[in-house]
Structure formats: C-alpha cells, structure tokens
Design a protein around this motif. Structure first.
Motif, PDB file in Angstrom:
ATOM      1  N   ARG A   4     -28.870 -49.060  40.647  1.00 47.28           N
ATOM      2  CA  ARG A   4     -28.567 -50.299  41.365  1.00 47.28           C
ATOM      3  C   ARG A   4     -27.293 -50.940  40.798  1.00 47.28           C
ATOM      4  O   ARG A   4     -27.341 -51.913  40.059  1.00 47.28           O
ATOM      5  CB  ARG A   4     -29.736 -51.260  41.277  1.00 47.28           C
ATOM      6  CG  ARG A   4     -30.974 -50.723  41.945  1.00 47.28           C
ATOM      7  CD  ARG A   4     -31.768 -51.836  42.577  1.00 47.28           C
ATOM      8  NE  ARG A   4     -33.083 -51.362  42.968  1.00 47.28           N
ATOM      9  CZ  ARG A   4     -33.331 -50.733  44.111  1.00 47.28           C
ATOM     10  NH1 ARG A   4     -32.361 -50.496  44.964  1.00 47.28           N
ATOM     11  NH2 ARG A   4     -34.549 -50.353  44.392  1.00 47.28           N
ATOM     12  N   GLU A   6     -24.200 -53.083  40.291  1.00 47.86           N
ATOM     13  CA  GLU A   6     -23.990 -54.468  40.697  1.00 47.86           C
ATOM     14  C   GLU A   6     -22.941 -54.574  41.808  1.00 47.86           C
ATOM     15  O   GLU A   6     -21.889 -53.942  41.729  1.00 47.86           O
ATOM     16  CB  GLU A   6     -23.560 -55.286  39.488  1.00 47.86           C
ATOM     17  CG  GLU A   6     -24.131 -56.673  39.567  1.00 47.86           C
ATOM     18  CD  GLU A   6     -23.631 -57.557  38.451  1.00 47.86           C
ATOM     19  OE1 GLU A   6     -23.211 -58.669  38.761  1.00 47.86           O
ATOM     20  OE2 GLU A   6     -23.647 -57.081  37.301  1.00 47.86           O
ATOM     21  N   ASN A 246     -31.378 -56.575  42.462  1.00 45.92           N
ATOM     22  CA  ASN A 246     -29.961 -56.295  42.740  1.00 45.92           C
ATOM     23  C   ASN A 246     -29.773 -55.553  44.061  1.00 45.92           C
ATOM     24  O   ASN A 246     -29.134 -54.511  44.143  1.00 45.92           O
ATOM     25  CB  ASN A 246     -29.321 -55.511  41.592  1.00 45.92           C
ATOM     26  CG  ASN A 246     -27.804 -55.600  41.634  1.00 45.92           C
ATOM     27  OD1 ASN A 246     -27.249 -56.505  42.258  1.00 45.92           O
ATOM     28  ND2 ASN A 246     -27.126 -54.665  41.004  1.00 45.92           N
TER      29      ASN A 246
END
Ligand code: GLC
Length: 551
Positions: A4, A6, A246
């Motif tokens: 994941r 950012e 996220n």
C-alpha cells in the motif's frame, strides 16, 4: 496483496470497467470477471495504473448492479468469489491496482435486510430503512421527487407504510441514522479491504443524509437529500473505517461546489478525489442537446485552479452514466477523440478513462423504445408519451442524453457482437459501427486513437513536470481553445487544444511567444510559436515543452 504505497493515486490513470458490457468470457451474453482477467494484457498495454470495477455484487439488476442484494458476494452471472480473488491477484501481478464501487446509500429491494425490514417494527431490520405512515388520507409523506423520476416514496401494501428511495423503487435508501447500519457498512469495507482492493469509489456519497420530511424542496429539487447538514458526521465515520488502510477513496459528489469539495478533500480528508458532475453540462433543445464546451472549460479551469495544492481532481469525460464524449462535445471523428483525450490526460489530478473511450466509441442510434434499458430513460420516455408526445419524438428526447449510450458492449473486433460475446448480448446493445471502430483495427494502426491514448498515458508517467506541475490556465477568453500548462520551477508543458470542428485563428498571450520549445505532440509540425497569430485546425492539438532555465 500489493504494497500500500502512500498516495499511489497521485497522477495515476484509471480505467473504468462497466463489467456487464466489457467482455463475456463464457458466452452467456453478459460480461464477467473472467472476461476482465482475459483482457488484462490489453489493460496493461494501455498503460493505466489501476482499474475501477463497477458493481459485481449479487443484484436483481434494475440499475446496472447499483441495486445490491448482498454486499459480500459476487453475482453468479459475473462469476465467483474465486474469480474475484484471481482478478485482484492477477491485476496486482501486472502492477495494476483495483478499486471497486461501494454502493452505501441504498440496497436492492431484494436485499435480506429489506425483506426482513418489511416484516414490521418488531424486526431488527425495520429501522435499517425509512418507513413512514401515509398522509392526507393515503398519500405519500411529502412531494419530493426521486432522481429517476416519480415520487421518492413507494407504498408497501402489507405494511401499509411508505418507504423512501432517492433513486428507483427497487433501491430503498439505508437509514444511516441507525448505528446498526453504519456498523454493517464498516464490516463491508473491512471485508473488501481484506480481499486486497486498493480503494473504493463511493457511490452517491452526497446523498447519505436526508432532511426532515417536512423540508420544503421548492427552491432546490434535490436539496432534501444532497449534502444535507449532518452528512459530515457520517463521512467522519467512514474516514475512520477506511482511513487506516491507505486506500484510494474517490467520492461521487453530485451537487457540491468546488469549495465544498476542497474542504472535504484537503481539510477533512474524507476523499482523495471527488467526481463532480458540473462540467458535463448540456445545452440545446430537448432531443438535440450538446455538451456545453464553454462550461466544460470554465468548470474544469475552476476545479483545477482551486485544487492545485492537492492536485486531487478526479477527472473524467465519460463514465457509465454519461453519453459518449465525442458525440456530445464533438463530431465523432478520431481527431476530436484525440483532442478530448489530450484534455483528459493533460490536466492535473487522477484521471479516468472509461471503457471504449480510448477507441472513440460513439453514442447509439436508438430505433425503438425497447432499446432504452435504464430506469430513468424508460421513465422519461413513458412520461413523454403520457403528455401525448408522439413516439418517435419521445424516443429522440429520452434517448439523446441517456445513460444507455455508454453501456453498449465494448467493441473488440469486427466479428459478431463486436467480439464482446460469441453468442448474443441481449438485452445489451452493440453499436453497429463496431465494424469500423474496434480495438483490433486500432492496435496496429500507429495513428489510431488507441495508440494516441497510449502515448498520452506514457507521457503522463514519464514527464516529471506532469507529476508535480501545477495547472495554469493560459487563456481566459476563448470559447473554442483550451490553452493551459502544467508548470514546475524547472519548466512547463503546454497544451493547446482546439475543441471545435472549425479552424480558429488565435493570438496567444504575449508571454507565451516561446523562442525555445520542443513540440512533443505527434503530427504537429507547422505551428510557429514565435509568430504572434497562429491558425489552428479543427481539433488540432499542440503539446509543447519548454525549459525555463534555458529559455
Ligand atoms: C450513482 C451511479 C449510478 C446509479 C446511482 C444509484 O450515481 O453512478 O449509475 O444509478 O448512483 O446507485
């Protein structure tokens, strides 16, 4: 599960798949999850970063799957949960992320919750929906109109009460005041996050909260259930539910203005992007409407400028609810498709290409009313007939801006059903122009719309300036030309697009007479930007790159 990373969605290009009309792998006439798996090489070749998959849940399908009867399932026509898991895995293996539609405002009337709710006040599910007693000797609780036409209230004979629906009667609205409902929603989010999805498109996000039933909607027809005070409390809760993962969250936000959108994204961080409905605006008399190009420009400029800090604009020209962009904003030629593509992919934010847009698919020519398949266009047609409008005129008016245009089957090749299905696609429609407009014929043609999309997407990925560059509007006055740049301290990429099918003689502002520039659009060779006045062909596209330091 893909890492994941950012803010992976910044500058990303998404590809929206309307599952039902994308590719039918088992030849039952309906697109399916395995069909998407089969087309991963195509999606990869296009170069997009992620797909947005329209609803694939169990559904009686009164509204293209946006009437969900089980949020934790895969509709049997679309495949199985294993197919879904495989799809996520295979997309991820190919470095393509996936976001899915979450329809949280309502359920299908076939959902178990609603069936239970109809049993009455003793049922635990009764308060999952809005039930009200008849008023004034049997009438509905108020006169509000639903988005798809007719009252927002439908009477249930057994319960002798009315239930509320913002959309069709097959889509009762969930009562978000009820904590038990919000708890269910959180479970749904967690369930799909566990499956590895990278984000959600939140359907009808601005409608979750309703005014009191006494609210007077005479000033604003949709005000009773659009961005109603108190909605933020629900969005706060949602943010907590998905915030920890996220994810990329894009909200469909009909009816809000750019200042509200900015607040929601940049201050409250409810969404990473928002789809506004402001720029797809029609003008003209019923049956002959066209998209308003001046409004397209002014609205996009306003959103781009105001969202320049976060570059969070969710940009699209087509989706499953719109007609085809080259039919409403243009003249259906490949050059027009390329001009619109340049606009879409040149702007800042996260942009979305809708299936078929990348090959220039056009509106459908309706010849009979049975071809109108969406609830709202069917309702519009019958309401016109009830006002004694002759059938062909009613069809023309109801069909002109119908959502049905974007739901015709994807045109893969020139075989039967455009290669969508080997058997049939009924009741779905295939546009008869699949013989000339299809993926296969465009793949090998260097100058095709498809290859131009590939060029633009690659440019967006490779040019540093298009990652960080702020949007600058370079023309405030022209109703024909869209002239903007994306700028960093290092340099700029300029996009000059004629959005008209006629030649335009044009004088750009003085400061843009560039002595040093590189033309990066294919097929642009004759414009001399050291000249004061330039002539721009119909739908001509000029993309220039300039480096501030050497200029
Ligand atoms: C959204 C969807 C649309 C659907 C409606 C009701 O606007 O985009 O297709 O009909 O919500 O779910």
């Amino acid at each position: 599960m893909m890492e994941r990373v950012e803010k992976w969605w910044r500058n990303a290009v998404g590809y929206q798949i309307n599952l039902k009309s994308f590719f039918d792998s088992n030849n039952d006439g309906k697109g399916d999850l395995k069909g998407v798996i089969d087309k991963i090489p195509y999606i990869k070749n296009l170069g997009v970063d992620f797909v947005w998959l329209s609803p694939f849940y169990s559904s009686p399908d009164y509204d293209n799957g946006y009437d969900v009867s089980d949020f934790l399932s895969v509709g049997s026509d679309f495949g199985s949960m294993d197919d879904f898991n495989n799809l996520v895995e295979m997309l991820h293996e190919n470095n393509i992320r996936i976001i899915i539609d979450l329809v949280l405002n309502h359920t299908s009337s076939q959902h178990e919750w609603f069936k239970e709710s109809k049993k009455g006040e003793e049922s635990k599910y009764y308060d999952y929906y809005f039930w009200e007693n008849p008023k004034n000797g049997g009438g509905p609780p108020n006169n509000w109109e639903s988005f798809f036409g007719g009252s927002v209230w439908t009477f249930d004979e057994k319960l002798e009460k009315y239930y509320f629906h913002s959309f069709s009667k097959y889509q009762p609205d969930l009562n978000w005041n009820n904590e038990a409902v919000r708890h269910e929603i959180r479970n749904i989010i967690d369930w799909w996050v566990e499956k590895g999805v990278d984000g959600f498109r939140i359907d009808a996000a601005t409608h979750l909260k309703k005014e009191d039933w006494e609210y007077d909607n005479s000033e604003n027809k949709w005000g009773a259930f659009t961005n109603v005070p108190g909605l933020n409390n629900y969005l706060d809760e949602l943010k907590i539910a998905y915030g920890k993962h996220n994810l990329y969250i894009v909200g469909e936000a009909g009816g809000i203005n750019v200042n509200e959108a900015k607040y929601w994204m940049e201050e409250k961080e409810y969404f990473n992007s928002i789809f506004d409905l402001d720029h797809i605006y029609k003008i003209g008399i019923p049956g002959f409407e066209k998209g308003d190009i001046s409004r397209l420009k002014s609205s996009l400029v306003e959103w781009q400028e105001k969202l320049n800090d976060s570059m969070s604009h969710g940009i699209y020209l087509e989706n499953h609810d719109t007609p085809r962009s080259i039919s409403i904003f243009g003249d259906e030629t490949p050059q027009c498709a390329k001009a619109l593509a340049t606009l879409l992919i040149g702007l800042s934010g996260t942009c979305f290409v809708y299936q078929g847009e990348e090959i220039g698919m056009t509106n459908y020519n309706f010849t009979k009313n049975s071809e109108l398949l969406t609830e709202d266009s069917k309702n519009k047609y019958s309401s016109l007939l009830s006002r004694n409008i002759p059938e062909p005129v009613a069809l023309k008016i109801a069909g002109r801006w119908a959502r049905d245009h974007s739901r015709t089957t994807m045109q893969w090749d020139n075989s039967i059903n455009g290669g969508f299905s080997k058997t049939h696609c009924l009741p779905l429609l295939t546009n008869s122009n699949y013989q000339s407009i299809n993926v296969t014929s465009q793949i090998t043609d260097k100058s095709s719309i498809l290859n131009y999309y590939r060029f633009l997407i690659q440019l967006r990925h490779e040019e540093e300036i298009l990652h960080e560059g702020k949007f600058v509007n370079l023309d405030k006055y022209s109703q024909d030309i869209f002239f903007f740049s994306r700028e960093t301290e290092e340099g700029a990429i300029l996009f000059l697009i004629n959005l008209r099918n006629f030649e335009v003689s044009y004088t750009p502002f003085k400061e843009f007479f560039l002595s040093k520039y590189e033309v990066i659009s294919p097929d642009t060779n004759k414009v001399d930007f050291t000249n004061r006045r330039i002539t721009i062909d119909p739908y001509e596209i000029i993309i220039l790159k300039t480096n501030f330091k050497n200029d």
